[in-house]
Design an enzyme around this catalytic site. Structure first.
Site, PDB file in Angstrom:
ATOM      1  N   ARG A  40     -10.316 -11.481   1.440  1.00 33.53           N
ATOM      2  CA  ARG A  40     -11.353 -12.439   0.720  1.00 33.53           C
ATOM      3  C   ARG A  40     -10.665 -13.669   0.849  1.00 33.53           C
ATOM      4  NH1 ARG A  40     -11.380  -8.954  -4.775  1.00 33.53           N
ATOM      5  NH2 ARG A  40     -11.584  -7.429  -2.816  1.00 33.53           N
ATOM      6  N   LYS A  89       0.674  -1.146   0.004  1.00 32.55           N
ATOM      7  CA  LYS A  89      -0.074  -0.137   0.009  1.00 32.55           C
ATOM      8  C   LYS A  89       0.998   1.261   0.099  1.00 32.55           C
ATOM      9  CE  LYS A  89      -4.140  -1.760   2.565  1.00 32.55           C
ATOM     10  NZ  LYS A  89      -4.768  -1.459   1.643  1.00 32.55           N
TER      11      LYS A  89
END
Ligand code: BES
Ligand code: ZN
Ligand code: ZN
Length: 499
Positions: free
Chosen positions: A355, A281
């Protein structure tokens, strides 16, 4: 803050302040407040100064009683807005504002007449529960690790509920339930707000252990090696880049008589820090990614309430907990993972790790033959783009379950809003080398996250997915939710289990 009943005739009530609710337009006391005003507060009712107070929602005015009325030296008038717009939400936030005012004034023992909650357009129990729960959650303060300028005392210490007679049983049990709910919310907020060097997967496990010990839950922590030998290739791929030991924590509340029930399974994303992994990130605001375990924290908060209230329902909590780090062993874009379900996933972004860990948890959950599965996760930044910080996204395979969750959410002040999971969205995830990819195009990011998870859930099992990326952290102060970790989902999921 503790809650105590004060059962006495109206003229004997004694407190540091009495909290009275008023409507706006015209500004007038709620029906159940009028008796006290007529008998004890006539000085206030007849006071010209009362006209300064308009009863606007959350407006507060403090009046000081004349000498001779010293049993209750202060009156806090609190607005709930126009009568035709009154709902439990307004009662919750008005009470929370009033109690924050009491803290500001350093009042130890304010009180509210139980009669305030009578003769409203909804039942007194609902009003009382919202007032107490909102009041307590609004007083939350995160102390952090400060060692200087720490406030020692806390106000108010006790909230009194005045009543002229013993309350009916249904009302009498509400303070204990509201306290239990508040402690669940506090637990979730504390865990979410704490830094990632403190709240590691091991720390979450310790928290689960102390809940299990205190309330008699079953607990099993699947560690990295066991997860790998079981075939949880998606969970272990995320975990392999971190030196902090990872755990898939399974907590089960099966009180006597419920052992044969099909349980509700609650799954909470427990990424204790999300760097993005090799798909690192950007640096700006990366510290916010300590909140990426808010889903797991919410599930633990629910268990705290289940334990405290001895709720007679079978519930299983599954918390996939790990950091997402770019270590030398970290998984990489292009890797193909074999999940517990047997389905293979091509990794496009290691930052879509939530996920992946959830997919193995969802597969594992189905071994319990659940009556429903709800997962809660800070899953996609796209959810903040879609719904802001106002509402969580909800998706799933069962419209009735989604409707129920929406309904409960709007009652307890945790709003959720549906997004579609049409099969045509799956085209986004088609892969040349695996069953599907973990990331699609940039569009509809939240839905694609939901579509990915859907691949791991049987159509036979009602399932809902809550994306709390926007709601896990309150960006601004609200009456019952101070700025910071919100504990979103705790009340919602507890109510879902309870009903
Ligand atoms: N934990 C983040 C999502 C997130 C963002 C939570 C902001 C809270 C606040 C999640 O793991 C993530 O990084 N998602 C990616 C998905 C993308 C790679 C498809 C995102 O949102 O950018
Ligand atoms: Zn991520
Ligand atoms: Zn994440």
């Amino acid at each position: 803050m503790q809650i105590d009943w004060q059962i006495a005739s109206l003229s004997d009530w004694k407190a540091d302040a009495i909290i009275l609710f008023f409507y706006e337009d015209p500004s007038e006391p709620l029906p159940g407040v009028q008796k006290w005003l007529a008998e004890q507060g006539s000085w206030l009712k007849d006071s010209f100064a009362l006209k300064d107070f308009k009863g606007k929602h959350q407006q507060i005015a403090t009046f000081y009683s004349p000498p001779g009325q010293a049993r209750i030296p202060r009156v806090l008038c609190v607005g709930v807005g126009p009568s035709e717009k009154l709902n439990p939400d307004k009662i919750r936030s008005a009470t929370a504002s009033a109690l924050r005012k009491c803290r500001e004034l350093k009042l130890e023992r304010p009180g509210i007449p139980l009669s305030s909650f009578h003769d409203l357009p909804f039942d007194a129990g609902t009003a009382l529960e919202e007032a107490l729960t909102g009041g307590m959650t609004g007083l939350y303060k995160h102390q952090g690790q400060k060692t200087r300028d720490v406030e020692e005392e806390d106000y108010p210490q006790t909230l009194l509920i005045f009543s002229e007679e013993e309350p009916a049983e249904a009302l009498a049990e509400i303070p204990a339930r509201a306290s239990a709910i508040a402690s669940g919310v506090y637990l979730a907020r504390n865990l979410t707000a704490a830094p990632a060097n403190l709240v590691t997967p091991g720390y979450i496990l310790k928290t689960a252990e102390s809940l299990a010990q205190g309330y008699g839950f079953r607990l099993h922590a699947i560690d990295f090696d066991e997860a790998r030998s079981m075939g949880m290739g998606a969970f272990t791929a995320v975990a392999q880049g971190s030196k902090e030991p990872a755990y898939m924590i399974v907590l089960e509340h099966a009180p006597e008589g419920s052992e044969e029930e099909r349980p509700i399974v609650l799954i909470g994303k427990g990424i204790t820090f999300d760097t993005g992994g090799i798909s690192l990130k950007p640096g700006a605001k990366m510290e916010a990614m300590k909140q990426d375990m808010a889903g797991a924290a919410a599930v633990l908060g629910v268990f705290e309430i289940l334990g405290k209230t001895k709720t007679k329902k079978r519930v299983v909590g599954i918390l996939p907990c790990t950091e997402n780090m770019p270590g030398g062993k970290a998984y990489k874009p292009g890797d193909v993972l074999r999940s517990l379900s047997g389905l293979t996933v091509e990794v496009i972004s290691t930052d879509a790790e939530g996920r992946l860990v959830l997919s193995d948890a969802l597969t594992y959950a189905q071994r319990y033959q659940p009556s429903a599965i709800i997962d809660i996760a800070t899953l996609t930044g796209a959810c903040i783009v879609a719904l802001g910080y106002e509402a969580a996204g909800i998706m799933g395979n069962d419209d009735a379950l989604i409707e129920r969750i929406r309904d409960i959410g709007s009652r307890v002040g945790e709003k959720v809003w549906p997004l579609p999971l049409w099969d045509s969205y799956f085209d986004n995830l088609k892969s040349d080398v695996a069953d599907f990819k973990n990331v699609g195009e940039r569009t509809a990011g939240t839905i694609i996250g939901g579509i990915f998870l859907k691949q791991f859930v049987s159509d036979e099992i009602p399932w809902a997915h809550l994306d709390i990326a926007g709601t896990a952290w309150a960006d601004k102060d609200a009456a019952a939710t101070p700025k910071g970790a919100s504990g979103f989902g705790v009340r919602l999921l507890f109510e879902l289990v309870r009903s």
